[in-house]
Write an enzyme that holds these catalytic residues in place. Structure first.
Site, short mmCIF file in Angstrom:
data_model
loop_
_atom_site.label_atom_id
_atom_site.label_comp_id
_atom_site.label_asym_id
_atom_site.label_seq_id
_atom_site.Cartn_x
_atom_site.Cartn_y
_atom_site.Cartn_z
CG LEU A 114 -2.02 -1.02 1.27
CD1 LEU A 114 -2.68 -1.00 2.72
CD2 LEU A 114 -3.05 -1.12 0.03
CG ASP A 115 0.46 4.63 -2.68
OD1 ASP A 115 1.26 3.72 -3.28
OD2 ASP A 115 -0.46 4.98 -3.50
CE LYS A 116 6.02 8.09 4.84
NZ LYS A 116 7.03 9.26 4.86
CB THR B 1 -3.01 4.11 1.16
OG1 THR B 1 -2.82 4.90 -0.02
CG2 THR B 1 -4.26 3.15 1.03
NE ARG C 124 -1.59 9.05 -4.59
CZ ARG C 124 -0.52 9.14 -4.17
NH1 ARG C 124 0.26 8.21 -4.01
NH2 ARG C 124 0.02 10.08 -3.99
#
Length: 290
Positions: free
Chosen positions: A116-118, A120, A220
């Site tokens: 997961l993105d940082k 998120t 996004r």
């Protein structure tokens, strides 16, 4: 609630001063390096809007707020599901999806199943060994892993639901980050997203999004392309209609559903919504949306 370290209004004598220079005058007990880091990590707002450029020139009457950083490393991760082969946890926002950051928060040794993105938050899968990892990767490739995200986006979304089928490619690097976008150039990969509007206010909307493909930054990029960027996502939006102040993009991996790669029984988990997300929903009078 976010704790305020400093709040000040620009007076006439400081007209045209940069954000960093002004904060250095207001926060004499904080190092320049820490101030720059705070600005870079979305902990500073000007007139309620996150400002990430330390060189931003200020105007008379601008209200500058500096927030205290949140603890990046909790003592442990909330467990949503566990058996001898799999572990699913609720990842806090601002925690990097790599084992160097995550392993100290786990009791046993695990391998990361996906990322997961940082910024998120939400459901993150770990596996016990490389064999299980290969089986999980196969499930992802077969589109057998259903993922549902909550996204609090800028603007009033009028449609009830929609399918976005637009290819995505890496465009460039921006401030040390890879920037992706809808593109038709060679190398662009098909990306499909389904979304449904759960609640809307005059300035923001809560969407339940299901990525049918797994492209980097897919939600996004698609939501920004649609004209409704995720609140706080300053990589894909420079200005927001909604005046709510947030210090990270409000995207949460809410539900995971997939067959256990060993027993084949269906696993369904739901990750509790983090406090900063709930605070924004409350501020926007959208608390009962989910």
């Amino acid at each position: 609630m976010k704790k305020i370290l400093c709040k000040a209004q620009l007076e006439r004598e400081y007209k045209g001063m940069s954000l960093l220079a002004f904060l250095r005058l207001q926060c004499t007990d904080i190092s320049v390096k820490s101030l720059k880091s705070a600005i870079d990590t979305k902990l500073c707002t000007v007139n309620g809007i996150v400002e990430r450029f330390s060189t931003h020139p200020l105007k008379i009457g601008d209200v500058v707020i500096l927030y205290q950083p949140q603890t990046l490393h909790p003592k442990h991760l909330e467990i949503l599901y566990q058996d001898e082969h799999l572990l699913i946890c609720n990842k806090p926002a601002m925690l990097i999806s790599d084992m160097r950051s995550l392993q100290p928060l786990l009791k046993d040794r695990w391998l990361l199943g996906h990322r997961l993105d940082k910024e998120t938050s939400g459901a993150l899968i770990f596996v016990k060994n490389k064999l299980i990892l290969q089986k999980l990767i196969a499930l992802f490739k077969e589109h057998s892993v259903e993922k549902f995200y909550l996204a609090l986006v800028d603007g009033q979304v009028l449609q009830e639901e929609r399918k976005i089928d637009k290819p995505i490619a890496k465009l460039k690097n921006y401030q040390g980050q890879s920037l992706y976008g809808v593109a038709t150039k060679p190398g662009a990969k098909r990306a499909v997203t389904l979304w449904r509007c759960l609640k809307r206010s005059k300035t923001a909307s809560l969407l339940l999004c299901q990525p049918m493909t797994g492209r980097t930054h897919q939600l996004r990029v698609h939501l920004s392309y649609m004209g409704y960027p995720i609140l706080g996502d300053t990589l894909y939006a420079k200005h927001f209609f909604c005046r709510t102040s947030v210090i990270r993009h409000l995207l949460h991996a809410y539900i995971l559903r997939f067959p256990n790669p060993i027993s084949h029984q269906i696993i369904t988990v739901k990750a509790k919504i983090p406090e900063d997300f709930k605070e924004c929903l409350k501020e926007l009078k959208m608390t009962h949306a989910i």
